[in-house]
Design a protein around this motif. Structure first.
Motif, PDB file in Angstrom:
ATOM      1  N   GLU A 128      30.699 -15.989  86.364  1.00 14.76           N
ATOM      2  CA  GLU A 128      30.435 -16.523  85.030  1.00 14.76           C
ATOM      3  C   GLU A 128      31.718 -16.584  84.191  1.00 14.76           C
ATOM      4  O   GLU A 128      32.467 -15.599  84.110  1.00 14.76           O
ATOM      5  N   HIS A 332      18.474  -6.786  77.930  1.00 12.37           N
ATOM      6  CA  HIS A 332      19.578  -7.179  78.812  1.00 12.37           C
ATOM      7  C   HIS A 332      19.297  -8.510  79.521  1.00 12.37           C
ATOM      8  O   HIS A 332      18.274  -8.654  80.185  1.00 12.37           O
TER       9      HIS A 332
ATOM     10  N   THR B  66      20.284 -14.894  86.524  1.00  9.10           N
ATOM     11  CA  THR B  66      20.967 -13.627  86.302  1.00  9.10           C
ATOM     12  C   THR B  66      20.877 -12.816  87.591  1.00  9.10           C
ATOM     13  O   THR B  66      19.961 -12.986  88.396  1.00  9.10           O
ATOM     14  N   LEU B  67      21.874 -11.936  87.776  1.00  7.39           N
ATOM     15  CA  LEU B  67      21.851 -10.984  88.881  1.00  7.39           C
ATOM     16  C   LEU B  67      22.198  -9.630  88.260  1.00  7.39           C
ATOM     17  O   LEU B  67      23.286  -9.473  87.706  1.00  7.39           O
ATOM     18  N   LEU B  68      21.277  -8.711  88.295  1.00  4.10           N
ATOM     19  CA  LEU B  68      21.381  -7.462  87.530  1.00  4.10           C
ATOM     20  C   LEU B  68      21.583  -7.779  86.044  1.00  4.10           C
ATOM     21  O   LEU B  68      22.352  -7.131  85.352  1.00  4.10           O
ATOM     22  N   GLY B  69      20.916  -8.808  85.597  1.00  5.18           N
ATOM     23  CA  GLY B  69      20.910  -9.147  84.176  1.00  5.18           C
ATOM     24  C   GLY B  69      22.108  -9.927  83.684  1.00  5.18           C
ATOM     25  O   GLY B  69      22.169 -10.277  82.505  1.00  5.18           O
ATOM     26  N   GLU B  70      23.053 -10.223  84.571  1.00  3.39           N
ATOM     27  CA  GLU B  70      24.240 -10.960  84.133  1.00  3.39           C
ATOM     28  C   GLU B  70      24.260 -12.355  84.741  1.00  3.39           C
ATOM     29  O   GLU B  70      24.003 -12.528  85.931  1.00  3.39           O
ATOM     30  N   GLY B  71      24.586 -13.317  83.904  1.00  2.00           N
ATOM     31  CA  GLY B  71      24.627 -14.695  84.360  1.00  2.00           C
ATOM     32  C   GLY B  71      24.039 -15.601  83.305  1.00  2.00           C
ATOM     33  O   GLY B  71      24.208 -15.354  82.114  1.00  2.00           O
TER      34      GLY B  71
END
Lengths: 467, 144
Positions: A128, A332, B66-71
C-alpha cells in the motif's frame, strides 16, 4: 522574490497542481465505484484507481515540499541556490518518471507492469502506497539525493536559520525512511512492521518537521513577528511531534502479529500526538494576532491558519478517535481509518503545500507581494469550498465507519462485509456529492491563477518590520 | 513563553527528546524482532508461501482488500478468510478462479486474474499462513 534561483520552484508547484487534479478525478472515480460497483470495470478496477489516487497525492506533496524548499531555502540562507540547473534537471526526471508510472498503472494490468519492470529480480511492488515499480523507487531515491545535496549545499554556504535546519532534518528523514520501501521480507509480520517505518515515520514523524518549517517561514513573512519567537515555537512543536510520534508508531502494531505490549506504548504515546497539532493551531493564531504588518497576501494567511486548524482536527482529533487499542480493536481497517486519512492528509499536508504556493506564486510570477483582490477572493472561495467539502467527506465516512463497525463487528449477529457495505450506500453517495463540491473548489483554485492578472495589487502596508 | 523558557532550551528538548525516543524505539524494535518467532507463524513460510506473497503483491490485492486490517476498505478482510471459508483451501481457490471476466452488473466484483493452478495454490497457501499469525485476537469475529 529576492533571489533569481528561487524561480526553479515554479515548475515544481505547477506539477504539484496538475497531479492534484489527477488525484481528485481518480478519487471521484473510486467514490463512484463504492456505490456503482461495476463503474469502469474491468478497464479501471478499484485498486488501479486507488493507486493513482494515493500515489499522485504522495508525489504531488513531494513536488510541493521540493518547490517549497527551492523557494524558501535560498531566501532563508540569503544566497542563491547551489545549482539551479540540477534542480531543473531533477524536476524533469521526477515529472517524467511520475507520468510514466501513472501511465503504467492505467495502460497495463499491474501484474504486467511488474513483469515489464523486472519486479521479480528485486520485488518491492504491491504494498500500500509503495506500489511504484522498483525502477521508479530508485528514481525517487536519486531525485531525493540530488535535491538534498542541492538544498544542503545552499544551506551550508549561506545563513543557517532554524527554519532551514528543521526543513533539512525533515527532508533528510524523509529520504532515509524511504529506504525501508526496499525491504520486503517474505515474513508478513516483519514486512508490515517495517513498512510503517516509511509510512508512519513519514506522516506522523519527519513530515511534521517539513510542515512546521514551511508554516514558520510563511508566518514570519506574513506577520512580521520576530523570528526568535517563531523559531522557539517551531522547536517546541517539532519536539512534541517526534517525542509523541516515534513511539506512537506503536498504534499500528496492535493487530499485525507484534508483541502485545505495543498496545500500551502505542495507545499512550499516540494519545499524545494531538498535542503538537494543538500547539500548532495556538501558534498560528497567536502569531497572526500579534502581527506587526498587514500583509496584502491575505489568502496566504488564510491557508496558514487553515492548515493549522485542519491538521489538528484531521490528524489530531480524528486520529485520537480510534487510536486507543480497545477502540481500535473494533475500528481497525474500516471507513473510520479512511475518514481520518482524508482529513489528516488534507489538513496537514495538502493545505501546507497550498499555503506556500499561495505565498510564493505571486512573487514567482513577478508581483511585489500579492495577487489582485479579484484573484484572492476566488482563491478564498476555493479554500472554503475544498475545506468544507473535506469536512463533510470526513463526517460522511465517519458515519459510514461507525455503522460498518456496528453491523460487522459489534452487533450480536455480525454480517458479512459486502452485506454491510450495501447498507451504508447512502453515506457513500453523500461522500461522493461532497467530493464533487471539492472538485468545484479545485476548479476555483485553478481559475484563481488566471483571473485579475492585469489588476493592481494592494501595496504592502508595513509597520515596524524587522525581518 | 517568557524569557525563562529560551530558544536554546526548546532546541535542546527537540534534539534530546528526538534522540532519546528514537533510541527507545530501536530498543523496542529489537525486542520485537526477538519476540516475533513465537508470534509470526514463520515456520509455515515455505517457498510456495513466499511465491504466494509475491503474487499477492504483483497483483496489488491490497489495493482492494485488507490483510490483518491493513490495505484498502473496498473488499473483505483476508487475514481470516481461510477460517471464514471453512478451513478450505479449495474454497479459496474456487472463489478466485470463478470471478466473471466482465464483472457483475451494478456490483463490486473481483477481477478475473487467469491464474494457473500452481499460482492459485500458492496464493491460497499464503493466505493460510497469514491466518496462522497471532494477531492478538483480531479480528473481533469471523466476518473480519
Amino acid at each position: 522574490m529576492q533571489y533569481k534561483s528561487q524561480a526553479v520552484a515554479m515548475p515544481y508547484f505547477i506539477a504539484a497542481i496538475i497531479l492534484f487534479v489527477a488525484q481528485i478525478l481518480f478519487g471521484l472515480i473510486m467514490g463512484l465505484q463504492y456505490v456503482i460497483g461495476d463503474f469502469l470495470f474491468p478497464e479501471i478496477p478499484f485498486n488501479v484507481a486507488r493507486m493513482v489516487h494515493t500515489n499522485t497525492l504522495i508525489v504531488w506533496l513531494l513536488f510541493g515540499f521540493m518547490g517549497a524548499a527551492y523557494y524558501l531555502v535560498p531566501e532563508e540562507a540569503e544566497t542563491e541556490l547551489f545549482s539551479p540547473w540540477l534542480a531543473k534537471l531533477m524536476f524533469w526526471i521526477f515529472f517524467l518518471a511520475a507520468g510514466a508510472t501513472v501511465a503504467g498503472y492505467l495502460l497495463v494490468p499491474y501484474a504486467t507492469l511488474a513483469e515489464l519492470t523486472g519486479n521479480e529480480l528485486f520485488p518491492t511492488m504491491g504494498r500500500e502506497f509503495l506500489e511504484q515499480p522498483t525502477i521508479t523507487k530508485i528514481g525517487i531515491v536519486i531525485v531525493a539525493l540530488a535535491f538534498l545535496f542541492n538544498v544542503g549545499m545552499t544551506v551550508l554556504k549561506g545563513r543557517k536559520t532554524v527554519v532551514n535546519l528543521v526543513l533539512l532534518i525533515g527532508l533528510l528523514g524523509l529520504a532515509v525512511f524511504f529506504l525501508f520501501a526496499f525491504y520486503v521480507p517474505d515474513n508478513l509480520v516483519l514486512d508490515k512492521f517495517f513498512w510503517w517505518w516509511v509510512v508512519h515515520l513519514w506522516v506522523e514523524g519527519v513530515w511534521e518537521l517539513i510542515l512546521g518549517a514551511i508554516l514558520a517561514f510563511v508566518l514570519i513573512k506574513v506577520t512580521g513577528v520576530d523570528r526568535e519567537v517563531i523559531e522557539k515555537w517551531l522547536y517546541v512543536i517539532i519536539a512534541m511531534a517526534l517525542i509523541t510520534g516515534i513511539i506512537g508508531t506503536g498504534h499500528h502494531f496492535f493487530w499485525i502479529g507484534a508483541p502485545e505490549y505495543w498496545q500500551w506504548w502505542g495507545s499512550i504515546f499516540s494519545a499524545l500526538e494531538p498535542l503538537p497539532f494543538f500547539m500548532m493551531t495556538v501558534f498560528a493564531f497567536n502569531m497572526v494576532n500579534r502581527r506587526r504588518r498587514n500583509h496584502p497576501n491575505r489568502v496566504a494567511t488564510l491557508w496558514a491558519l487553515g492548515t493549522a486548524v485542519m491538521a489538528f482536527l484531521g490528524a489530531g482529533v480524528w486520529g485520537f478517535l480510534h487510536t486507543l487499542s480497545p477502540v481500535n480493536y473494533y475500528t481497525h481497517g474500516t471507513q473510520l481509518t479512511a475518514a481520518h486519512g482524508h482529513m489528516a492528509f488534507y489538513g496537514a499536508y495538502v493545505m501546507i503545500v497550498l499555503t506556500i504556493i499561495s505565498y510564493a506564486m505571486p512573487l514567482l510570477r513577478g508581483r511585489t507581494a500579492a495577487n489582485s483582490n479579484k484573484s484572492q477572493v476566488l482563491e478564498m472561495w476555493s479554500f472554503w469550498l475544498m475545506t468544507i467539502a473535506m469536512v463533510f467527506i470526513t463526517l460522511f465516512l465517519t458515519g459510514a465507519g461507525i455503522l460498518q463497525v456496528y453491523l460487522q463487528r459489534v452487533s450480536e449477529t455480525p454480517q458479512p462485509f459486502l452485506v454491510v457495505q450495501d447498507q451504508i450506500h447512502l453515506f457513500y453517495w453523500l461522500r461522493e456529492v461532497a467530493g464533487v463540491v471539492f472538485l468545484i473548489g479545485l476548479i476555483c483554485y485553478i481559475a484563481s491563477f488566471f483571473v485579475g492578472n492585469k489588476d493592481p495589487e494592494h501595496t504592502l502596508e508595513v509597520s515596524n518590520t524587522t525581518t | 513563553m517568557a524569557q525563562v523558557f529560551t530558544k536554546s532550551m526548546a532546541r535542546n528538548i527537540f534534539y534530546g527528546g528526538s534522540v532519546f525516543f528514537m533510541l527507545l524505539f530501536l530498543v523496542l524494535t529489537f525486542d520485537t524482532t526477538r519476540s516475533l518467532p513465537a508470534l509470526d507463524n514463520r515456520d509455515a513460510i515455505t517457498p510456495e508461501v513466499a511465491r504466494g506473497k509475491l503474487l499477492w503483491e504483483q497483483n496489488d490485492c491490497v489495493g482492494c482488500h485488507t490483510l490483518l486490517g491493513e490495505g484498502a476498505y473496498f473488499a473483505p478482510e483476508l487475514g481470516n478468510v481461510y477460517q471464514r471459508f471453512g478451513n478450505s483451501k479449495e474454497a479459496i481457490i474456487g472463489f478466485i478462479k470463478s470471478r466473471p471476466k466482465n464483472g457483475i452488473p451494478g456490483r463490486r466484483s473481483m477481477p478475473q486474474f487467469n491464474f494457473s493452478d500452481e499460482e492459485l495454490s500458492a496464493i491460497a497457501e499464503f493466505l493460510i499462513y497469514s491466518s496462522g499469525i497471532n494477531a492478538a485476537g483480531w479480528p473481533p469475529n469471523i466476518q473480519g
